[in-house]
Scaffold this active site. Sequence first.
Site, mmCIF file in Angstrom:
data_model
loop_
_atom_site.group_PDB
_atom_site.id
_atom_site.type_symbol
_atom_site.label_atom_id
_atom_site.label_comp_id
_atom_site.label_asym_id
_atom_site.label_seq_id
_atom_site.Cartn_x
_atom_site.Cartn_y
_atom_site.Cartn_z
ATOM 1 N N CYS A 107 48.193 -39.824 -3.070
ATOM 2 C CA CYS A 107 47.640 -38.976 -1.786
ATOM 3 C C CYS A 107 47.226 -40.106 -0.865
ATOM 4 O O CYS A 107 46.700 -41.113 -0.998
ATOM 5 C CB CYS A 107 46.452 -38.221 -2.385
ATOM 6 S SG CYS A 107 45.966 -37.033 -1.012
ATOM 7 N N GLU A 215 47.271 -33.491 11.956
ATOM 8 C CA GLU A 215 46.064 -33.502 13.184
ATOM 9 C C GLU A 215 46.703 -34.029 14.287
ATOM 10 O O GLU A 215 47.294 -35.202 14.287
ATOM 11 C CB GLU A 215 44.938 -34.288 12.640
ATOM 12 C CG GLU A 215 43.636 -33.450 13.284
ATOM 13 C CD GLU A 215 42.265 -34.220 12.545
ATOM 14 O OE1 GLU A 215 42.121 -33.358 11.446
ATOM 15 O OE2 GLU A 215 41.896 -35.224 12.967
ATOM 16 N N ASN A 338 44.973 -43.018 -3.751
ATOM 17 C CA ASN A 338 44.737 -42.459 -5.188
ATOM 18 C C ASN A 338 45.892 -43.325 -5.887
ATOM 19 O O ASN A 338 47.006 -43.082 -5.873
ATOM 20 C CB ASN A 338 45.041 -41.035 -5.440
ATOM 21 C CG ASN A 338 43.956 -40.257 -5.116
ATOM 22 O OD1 ASN A 338 42.781 -40.485 -4.484
ATOM 23 N ND2 ASN A 338 44.166 -38.819 -5.324
ATOM 24 N N SER A 393 38.214 -38.781 13.468
ATOM 25 C CA SER A 393 38.675 -39.875 12.474
ATOM 26 C C SER A 393 38.499 -41.182 12.846
ATOM 27 O O SER A 393 38.462 -41.397 14.205
ATOM 28 C CB SER A 393 40.254 -39.570 12.154
ATOM 29 O OG SER A 393 40.358 -38.192 11.636
ATOM 30 N N HIS A 412 37.705 -43.737 1.890
ATOM 31 C CA HIS A 412 38.869 -42.844 2.066
ATOM 32 C C HIS A 412 38.812 -41.696 3.058
ATOM 33 O O HIS A 412 39.896 -40.870 3.605
ATOM 34 C CB HIS A 412 39.649 -42.497 0.859
ATOM 35 C CG HIS A 412 39.272 -41.039 0.373
ATOM 36 N ND1 HIS A 412 37.750 -41.047 -0.010
ATOM 37 C CD2 HIS A 412 40.033 -40.176 -0.055
ATOM 38 C CE1 HIS A 412 37.822 -39.637 -0.522
ATOM 39 N NE2 HIS A 412 39.120 -39.231 -0.498
ATOM 40 N N GLY A 415 34.275 -37.075 2.675
ATOM 41 C CA GLY A 415 34.146 -36.808 1.270
ATOM 42 C C GLY A 415 33.300 -35.492 1.364
ATOM 43 O O GLY A 415 32.407 -35.218 2.220
#
Lengths: 489, 139
Positions: A107, A215, A338, A393, A412, A415
Amino acid sequence: MHNELKGVHFMDIQLKKEDSSRWIIPKTGAMRVPGLIFSNERLIKDIRNDQSLVQVANVATLPGIVGHSLAMPDMHWGYGFPIGGVAAFHPEDGIVSPGGVGYDINCGCRLMTTMIRADEIAEDMDLLVSALFRDIPSGIGSRGAIRLSNKAQDKVACMGAAWAVQEGYGERDDLERTEDRGTMEGADPTVVSERARRRGSDQLGTLGSGNHFIEIQVVDKIHDSKKAAAFGLSKGQLTILVHSGSRGFGHQICDDFLKKMGSKNLCGSYRLPDRQLACAPISSDPARQYMAAMACAANYAWANRQVLMHWIRKTILATLAIAPRELGMKLLYDVCHNIAKREQHTWEGELMTLYVHRKGATRALPPHHPLLPEVFRDTGQPVLIPGDMGTFSYILAGAKGSMEQSFGSTCHGAGRVLSRSKAVKMAKNRSIFSELKNRGIIVQSRGKKTLKEEMPDAYKDVSQVVEVVHQAGLATKVARLRPIGVIKG
Amino acid sequence: MPNFSIIDHTADLGLKVWGETLEKLFENAAASMIQLVVKVSAALPSETVEVKVFGNDPEDLLVRWLGEILYLFEGEKKIAVNSRVTSISRQHLDATLQMIPYDPDLHELLSEIKAVTYHLIRVSQKEDRLWEAQVILDL
């Protein structure tokens, strides 16, 4: 009591503050190494309320773990490993654990820059979001326009993003700007189950659901003008961020190997504190097979994001009726969060190969690292940190401290702080769509509940998360991006 | 009393299930998971599938049983609208599943479950002899 989970332990984890961005879980009981958590006073409060500290301690008991059982500031309760967990294992007595990677193998995020100023297309935003929502397969069980034959699926599994480029989805230069050049070595499709193949056969080029998204953003603030310029970022510029993974193909591969490793004790006298931590010694056949299958899923994910980028470009060009040269869309970087990788690290003064697991953590190579392509040699590797859909971001650059403290890793994302059901409850009688619209963000979502489950309140403050890794020297802030259009699965 | 309830987990979704017998517990677990995945309006099952599942213990058996039903949906696009466990032991079960083909125009998808996890997995019989299971699904 019907509504509580059994077997959870909130107590008996000691947490010692080292300094303003580091907390230690001292080595006790079966722990082989201490835990080290990058966090601050505000974020650590949320962590104390869930199971993730116990999970950091559980990971510390795994055979052959070196250094610390690490956790990033965006950590939260996962299953087995915490989300935001990093652990490195010694090649001689260490293990590989599918739960240390998670179901959504590779991911990750991909960020594209453009030559368009966001204010030039403000009036087209509704149209653009609708067009992307229409053209890019998203949502629960989304199927793609690509149907892979067995032979083609093998090529995707072995070649990753390079397969996509070869098939006309993008350009060769895109590979330079992808972690591992979009191809993980050691992939072997013969160890992938028929079930994984079935699940993956029609999902290439799909976004998925849940927290996966596209996005459209505007560069809102530059923190480091030199690195921002090197990354091709300037204030007011339009950027596009994609978050997706290996879809059902990766989910099934993880599931298959968890069962394989969990069904017999492969690690001698070691007793698993959580069945989701099932693992196998690095040199064993199950571990070798898992790494080969995981590489197939990692490659599938890189091909997936490469295809998604290609379709996004096509849709934007058609919607805005402009030439590719005017759009000037370019991949800044694609990075996964991941994964388990064989990597070279200096450990106890010696350069050696370690098996680094990152579950909800991003690689963050510092400037002049040998694996960096020429273009990022002086800046460090771009790190993409998505926030929730209502806030910012961040783009960071890998820093020296990551190699010294976290096996080249950083955070990452924001959360989660609320469970999905709590978020839905909290969003009752609220229109998340209108709330975001009032903040200048156009959102379209496939799933009815997705907007509520993924609402901004459900996440930690990403600015706090980024501040911690910046202060700790794992990665430094380069630019901040503000969402203006969001496509959710 | 409903035979299942949803439990909070930060990233994922927990399920607690009850049944008067071990067979019923497993049947209820399957039904509750399908209920979370897809909304099925009244439909006549068109196919019957026999499945055999093996596991190391009841917990492993439950993860594999639910995994089987999830795969049939994700991989074969078939919804198990009804299940009957015909025989069960600690390590093995036989069941008959009544299936309908998934049709995106007829059936509303509710959640995408990536997998059935082993995290905090439990199967136990309580003092009142009622069977209880807990399982966390990765969303």
